[in-house]
Design a protein around this motif. Structure first.
Motif, PDB file in Angstrom:
ATOM      1  N   THR A   1       2.314   1.457  -3.693  1.00 45.23           N
ATOM      2  CA  THR A   1       1.451   1.898  -4.885  1.00 45.23           C
ATOM      3  C   THR A   1       0.970   3.439  -4.063  1.00 45.23           C
TER       4      THR A   1
ATOM      5  N   GLU B   1      -7.613  -2.131   0.840  1.00 45.22           N
ATOM      6  CA  GLU B   1      -8.153  -1.755  -0.671  1.00 45.22           C
ATOM      7  C   GLU B   1      -7.176  -3.129  -1.122  1.00 45.22           C
TER       8      GLU B   1
ATOM      9  N   GLY C   1       0.557  -0.897   0.101  1.00 40.83           N
ATOM     10  CA  GLY C   1      -0.366   0.076   0.102  1.00 40.83           C
ATOM     11  C   GLY C   1       1.390   1.241  -0.105  1.00 40.83           C
TER      12      GLY C   1
ATOM     13  N   ARG D   1      -2.255   3.307  -2.230  1.00 39.04           N
ATOM     14  CA  ARG D   1      -3.412   2.674  -2.175  1.00 39.04           C
ATOM     15  C   ARG D   1      -3.817   2.002  -0.597  1.00 39.04           C
ATOM     16  N   LYS D   2      -4.416   2.034  -0.324  1.00 47.10           N
ATOM     17  CA  LYS D   2      -4.937   1.081   1.226  1.00 47.10           C
ATOM     18  C   LYS D   2      -4.303   0.006   1.305  1.00 47.10           C
TER      19      LYS D   2
END
Length: 75
Positions: free
Chosen positions: A27, A33, A24, A29-30
């Motif tokens: 990237t 996710e 995460g 992102r969470k």
């Protein structure tokens, strides 16, 4: 798998969560996710396998080169 098995390497939930958090961070992102995507795509076991291989290699390198050698090499 043979190396990890012979070294008694296990992957626990914390290892998987750490890997997901790291992915995460890389990237943007969470982690939730990423975890959901792994679960829906059926790739969770593949990631667990990759973590296990990495831990086995790190353990082997530490045994051959001295404790902390593999960690130091990762920088």
């Amino acid at each position: 798998d043979v190396l990890a098995e012979s070294l008694g390497i296990q992957v626990d939930r914390q290892d998987l969560e750490d890997q997901i958090r790291m992915a995460g961070a890389q990237t943007g992102r969470k982690p939730d996710e990423i975890a959901k995507q792994l679960q829906t795509s059926g790739r969770t076991q593949q990631v667990v396998h990759e973590i296990r291989e990495a831990k086995a290699l790190e353990t082997l390198l530490d045994r051959l080169l001295g404790d902390g050698a593999a960690s130091a090499a990762k920088g």
